[in-house]
Design an enzyme around this catalytic site. Structure first.
Site, PDB file in Angstrom:
ATOM      1  N   ASP A 136     -53.790  -6.570 -41.209  1.00 51.55           N
ATOM      2  CA  ASP A 136     -53.017  -5.809 -40.223  1.00 51.55           C
ATOM      3  C   ASP A 136     -53.814  -5.749 -38.925  1.00 51.55           C
ATOM      4  O   ASP A 136     -55.021  -5.481 -38.922  1.00 51.55           O
ATOM      5  CB  ASP A 136     -52.756  -4.393 -40.746  1.00 51.55           C
ATOM      6  CG  ASP A 136     -51.861  -3.604 -39.808  1.00 51.55           C
ATOM      7  OD1 ASP A 136     -50.636  -3.709 -39.942  1.00 51.55           O
ATOM      8  OD2 ASP A 136     -52.399  -2.890 -38.934  1.00 51.55           O
ATOM      9  N   ASN A 144     -48.263  -3.545 -27.293  1.00 53.78           N
ATOM     10  CA  ASN A 144     -46.840  -3.565 -26.928  1.00 53.78           C
ATOM     11  C   ASN A 144     -46.517  -2.490 -25.900  1.00 53.78           C
ATOM     12  O   ASN A 144     -45.749  -2.717 -24.964  1.00 53.78           O
ATOM     13  CB  ASN A 144     -45.976  -3.370 -28.179  1.00 53.78           C
ATOM     14  CG  ASN A 144     -45.916  -4.623 -29.050  1.00 53.78           C
ATOM     15  OD1 ASN A 144     -46.042  -5.730 -28.557  1.00 53.78           O
ATOM     16  ND2 ASN A 144     -45.729  -4.428 -30.344  1.00 53.78           N
ATOM     17  N   HIS A 149     -43.829  -6.350 -25.024  1.00 56.61           N
ATOM     18  CA  HIS A 149     -43.672  -7.091 -26.279  1.00 56.61           C
ATOM     19  C   HIS A 149     -43.902  -8.590 -26.099  1.00 56.61           C
ATOM     20  O   HIS A 149     -44.283  -9.268 -27.062  1.00 56.61           O
ATOM     21  CB  HIS A 149     -42.280  -6.842 -26.860  1.00 56.61           C
ATOM     22  CG  HIS A 149     -42.112  -5.453 -27.406  1.00 56.61           C
ATOM     23  ND1 HIS A 149     -42.502  -5.093 -28.673  1.00 56.61           N
ATOM     24  CD2 HIS A 149     -41.607  -4.323 -26.850  1.00 56.61           C
ATOM     25  CE1 HIS A 149     -42.240  -3.824 -28.896  1.00 56.61           C
ATOM     26  NE2 HIS A 149     -41.693  -3.317 -27.792  1.00 56.61           N
ATOM     27  N   ASP A 153     -46.207 -10.642 -28.523  1.00 56.20           N
ATOM     28  CA  ASP A 153     -45.819 -11.873 -29.227  1.00 56.20           C
ATOM     29  C   ASP A 153     -46.847 -12.974 -29.014  1.00 56.20           C
ATOM     30  O   ASP A 153     -47.157 -13.743 -29.942  1.00 56.20           O
ATOM     31  CB  ASP A 153     -44.450 -12.349 -28.735  1.00 56.20           C
ATOM     32  CG  ASP A 153     -43.319 -11.461 -29.226  1.00 56.20           C
ATOM     33  OD1 ASP A 153     -43.553 -10.642 -30.139  1.00 56.20           O
ATOM     34  OD2 ASP A 153     -42.195 -11.587 -28.681  1.00 56.20           O
ATOM     35  N   GLU A 179     -46.900  -6.669 -37.535  1.00 57.10           N
ATOM     36  CA  GLU A 179     -48.217  -7.229 -37.246  1.00 57.10           C
ATOM     37  C   GLU A 179     -49.026  -7.472 -38.513  1.00 57.10           C
ATOM     38  O   GLU A 179     -50.256  -7.597 -38.474  1.00 57.10           O
ATOM     39  CB  GLU A 179     -48.991  -6.290 -36.308  1.00 57.10           C
ATOM     40  CG  GLU A 179     -49.346  -4.934 -36.890  1.00 57.10           C
ATOM     41  CD  GLU A 179     -48.265  -3.886 -36.695  1.00 57.10           C
ATOM     42  OE1 GLU A 179     -48.602  -2.701 -36.744  1.00 57.10           O
ATOM     43  OE2 GLU A 179     -47.092  -4.272 -36.492  1.00 57.10           O
TER      44      GLU A 179
END
Length: 260
Positions: A136, A144, A149, A153, A179
């Site tokens: 994680d 974000n 975002h 990404d 994630e």
């Protein structure tokens, strides 16, 4: 030349028969009947030849029509065959794309949860040994929130590329959700898996993404769980998730294993 000679002979005979000089000759009537019979036979022969010629012409025309129809049909079949081949190729590509869409994450192009679960079920059925690592990204929400975002990404894609380049050929990395990434390390015990994932954790911490004047880097936390023979795969995933939660609570940027 023969036809000319025959015509001349017939003309001579006709002249003799028309002449009154030979009218009383004993062969005159017989020759006249023979001449007429010959003329009738000759006329029938010419009619038959004419009929035969017309039949041959019609037959030739019919063959030409049949040949033209055959060629048109052949061209049509070839065209239909090309269309069919193109359609089959298109369907193959679409089915391949559908399969890809149903088994892979569209952003990272990694296997998704469905595909790795299928692989886990197969390994359990084959009684194969494996260890799972659930990774994680630490504080990913901040990226974000602060950068958008799109940048988030880009970070996910960059980490994916680093993960894919670092794993062994027979290992599998999937995007588990958000994630989180799930690593499947086949024929690997927990100690060996810990060494592999620690090396990955160190490499991932060096991945950077440039945005504006800033350079973004992240750390990851991981939870390990070695599969126990006889357990369904979802219990192994659950133990890896529990180990990940402990790593988060312990300060992140670290790897912890479940207790056997």
């Amino acid at each position: 030349m023969k036809d000319d000679h025959d015509e001349a002979l017939l003309a001579e005979i006709a002249t003799l028969l028309d002449s009154s000089e030979h009218a009383g000759h004993p062969l005159h009537d017989a020759l006249q009947r023979l001449y007429r019979h010959h003329c009738e036979q000759r006329g029938q022969m010419h009619r038959l030849i004419d009929i035969s010629d017309r039949y041959q012409l019609l037959a030739m025309e019919a063959r030409q029509v049949t040949q033209q129809r055959y060629e048109r049909t052949l061209r049509r079949q070839r065209k239909l065959s090309r269309i069919s081949d193109g359609y089959q190729a298109l369907m193959h590509e679409r089915n391949k794309a559908l399969r890809q869409a149903s088994t892979h994450d569209p952003l990272t192009e990694l296997p998704n949860r469905r595909l790795i679960c299928e692989r886990l079920e197969t390994l359990v059925a084959e009684h194969r040994a494996f260890t799972l690592a659930l990774l994680d990204i630490d504080h990913f929400k901040r990226i974000n929130d602060h950068h958008g975002h799109d940048v988030g990404d880009r970070v996910l894609v960059a980490l994916t590329q680093a993960l894919s380049a670092s794993l062994r050929e027979y290992d599998l990395c999937a995007r588990w959700g958000g994630e989180e990434f799930l690593l499947l390390l086949v024929d690997t015990d927990r100690n060996e898996a810990s060494t592999i994932v620690e090396r990955l954790r160190s490499r991932l911490s060096k991945v950077t993404v440039r945005t504006g004047q800033q350079t973004i880097s992240v750390t990851v936390s991981a939870g390990l769980s070695q599969h126990r023979p006889g357990d369904p795969h979802h219990l192994t995933v659950k133990r890896a998730d529990q180990a990940l939660l402990k790593a988060k609570r312990a300060g992140r940027d670290r790897i912890l294993s479940d207790s056997l």
